[in-house]
Write an enzyme that holds these catalytic residues in place. Structure first.
Site, PDB file in Angstrom:
ATOM      1  N   ASP A 100      58.013  68.873  -3.994  1.00 49.24           N
ATOM      2  CA  ASP A 100      58.480  68.532  -5.278  1.00 49.24           C
ATOM      3  C   ASP A 100      58.940  67.131  -5.541  1.00 49.24           C
ATOM      4  OD1 ASP A 100      60.785  68.953  -7.205  1.00 49.24           O
ATOM      5  OD2 ASP A 100      60.830  70.944  -7.110  1.00 49.24           O
ATOM      6  N   HIS A 128      65.668  67.202  -8.960  1.00 45.49           N
ATOM      7  CA  HIS A 128      65.081  68.496  -9.034  1.00 45.49           C
ATOM      8  C   HIS A 128      64.785  69.258  -7.601  1.00 45.49           C
ATOM      9  CE1 HIS A 128      61.868  71.545  -9.724  1.00 45.49           C
ATOM     10  NE2 HIS A 128      62.266  71.686 -11.079  1.00 45.49           N
ATOM     11  N   SER A 176      61.948  77.101 -12.396  1.00 41.61           N
ATOM     12  CA  SER A 176      61.832  76.199 -11.272  1.00 41.61           C
ATOM     13  C   SER A 176      63.085  76.486 -10.433  1.00 41.61           C
ATOM     14  CB  SER A 176      62.079  74.672 -11.682  1.00 41.61           C
ATOM     15  OG  SER A 176      61.196  74.156 -12.058  1.00 41.61           O
TER      16      SER A 176
END
Length: 476
Positions: A157, A194, A417
């Protein structure tokens, strides 16, 4: 409460994506320095010209990630793709920042403002811990059976901010690696929080000793390995696949890959190269699975029907990739007389939509293996009622303060996600109890114990992730 129509969402977003979202190489790449995949099942390694640079040697999967003049390689090649984390549909559809870790004002249940863990409807609904449950008297919780001890989960990620108190000592800094081409380490470098949010959903330890406490992950005793594939907002698919291979060879039980191609780069008639991209994904997935690693992937945020013959969502539709759709509530702790009573947020008829109802944005169809909590939103309310953000998933993030320093914090996000790491955490729970279970056995256990949910198979595949049923089955 007004609902945000899924079809309208797709109309608004599906045609609004430019090359900045998913491009061929970089905006400045020339034919002499573009990046591409070489499929060694069609190209002899000896036939690759010397002036073609191998960026990642994934020959274990019969794949090379290369740079140079693609036309000089005789045989099957396909351009590497740039994925822009700045596009909400690539990461989180909605995001809201919350308090820093030293937030003031402690209280629990309905004796004042909520503590951090009380915002975790995703964990409370699954009875992850008696510290979070809405059931008086508790009883056996998920963490009484397994906390993921002895397992390892890769987060491929944007990097993980390991200075967060709820992620302290969670990330293996020796195995973690930057797989992009910039010269920095595996921590975030310009692509935002994120990956940190994802890591918290999996493995946050609730270790913050601030007045409002911390948050808790599905598997707080698992180990996170961070493979950063994003440099700034851009990440290349080839770097992601390099992270997959490294994770498998590092003995990771699962890879959380909350990354994929957004619309319109899912329509085969417009982008015929997708069939070759699919071959590459499947070859890498085949190798990764042979090493015992489950690949958990977010299904995508375009409201897309992946059953359509004209669509190909990569890597979700690749053989060997476990696709996860998103669900979430509408009305969790807002819009009613019990909005200040956290103990009642999820009980009775206080939700307009239950926590296992399909999120407005989620992709659906044949590539979905299960669904899990990813967060939902009433878009109109979200813009006008601050409490409406509680329908999103709450986890670890970081912020920049007025002095320009990075500080640990908490925040809400919604997206597939956020659903994928719920399942990655479930893999850790299973492997902790059954370390020798094969990839196929782990996936089958998760699917066979999943619960029925609104919308049925198109939105949930085998069903909605059910940790209680899962661990009962694993314990037999």
């Amino acid at each position: 409460m007004g609902r945000y129509d899924r079809r309208r969402f797709l109309q608004l977003t599906g045609t609004a994506v430019g090359v900045a979202t998913l491009g061929v190489g970089t905006a400045t790449a020339s034919p002499a320095d573009s990046r591409f995949f070489i499929n060694l099942r069609d190209v002899d390694r000896s036939a690759v010209p010397d002036d073609v640079e191998v960026v990642h040697d994934l020959s274990q999967a019969d794949v090379l990630v290369a740079r140079g003049d693609q036309d000089r390689v005789a045989g099957t090649t396909v351009a590497d793709r740039v994925i822009d984390r700045g596009d909400d549909r690539v990461g989180a559809v909605e995001s809201r920042e919350g308090p820093t870790t030293d937030g003031k004002g402690s209280s629990h249940n309905h004796d004042g403002a909520p503590s951090n863990s009380e915002f975790q409807w995703d964990k409370r609904e699954q009875d992850v811990s008696n510290d979070l449950t809405d059931k008086p008297g508790g009883g056996k919780s998920i963490h009484d059976v397994s906390t993921g001890a002895g397992t390892r989960i890769a987060v491929v990620d944007s990097g993980v901010y390991d200075a967060h108190p709820d992620l302290a000592d969670v990330v293996n800094d020796e195995l973690s690696e930057n797989v992009s081409e910039d010269p920095y380490d595996w921590r975030p470098n310009g692509a935002g929080d994120h990956g940190t949010h994802v890591a918290g959903i999996i493995a946050a330890t609730n270790s913050n000793d601030g007045p409002d406490g911390g948050v808790l992950g599905t598997a707080p005793d698992t180990e996170i390995v961070s493979y950063r594939m994003f440099s700034g907002q851009e990440g290349k698919q080839g770097d992601g696949y390099a992270g997959w291979v490294k994770a498998a060879e590092a003995g990771c039980d699962a890879i959380n890959y909350s990354v994929g191609f957004p619309a319109p780069y899912v329509y085969v008639d417009e982008y015929p190269y997708l069939t070759e991209e699919l071959r590459i994904a499947e070859q890498v997935a085949e190798y990764v699975r042979s090493r015992g690693t489950v690949i958990v992937n977010s299904a995508g945020n375009d409201g897309l029907d992946m059953t359509s013959e004209n669509t190909l969502s990569i890597p979700t539709e690749a053989e060997g990739v476990f696709g996860v759709a998103a669900t979430g509530p509408i009305g969790c702790g807002w819009g009613g007389k019990h909005s200040d009573n956290e103990a009642k947020w999820l009980t009775g008829n206080r939700l307009e939509d239950p926590t296992d109802s399909p999120a407005f944005y989620t992709n659906y169809g044949s590539a979905v293996d299960v669904s899990a909590a990813g967060g939902d939103a009433d878009q109109e309310a979200l813009d006008s009622i601050p409490e409406a953000q509680r329908d999103l998933v709450y986890s670890t993030i970081y912020e920049t303060d007025d002095a320009g320093s990075t500080v640990a914090a908490y925040g809400w996000k919604a997206g597939t996600s956020m659903a994928a790491p719920q399942v990655a955490g479930a893999v850790a729970l299973v492997r902790s109890l059954r370390p020798d279970a094969s990839v196929e056995e782990v996936e089958s256990l998760i699917q066979k114990t999943a619960s029925d949910a609104p919308g049925g198979e198109p939105y949930h595949g085998a069903g909605h992730l059910d940790l209680e049923r899962l661990l009962k089955r694993v314990g037999k």
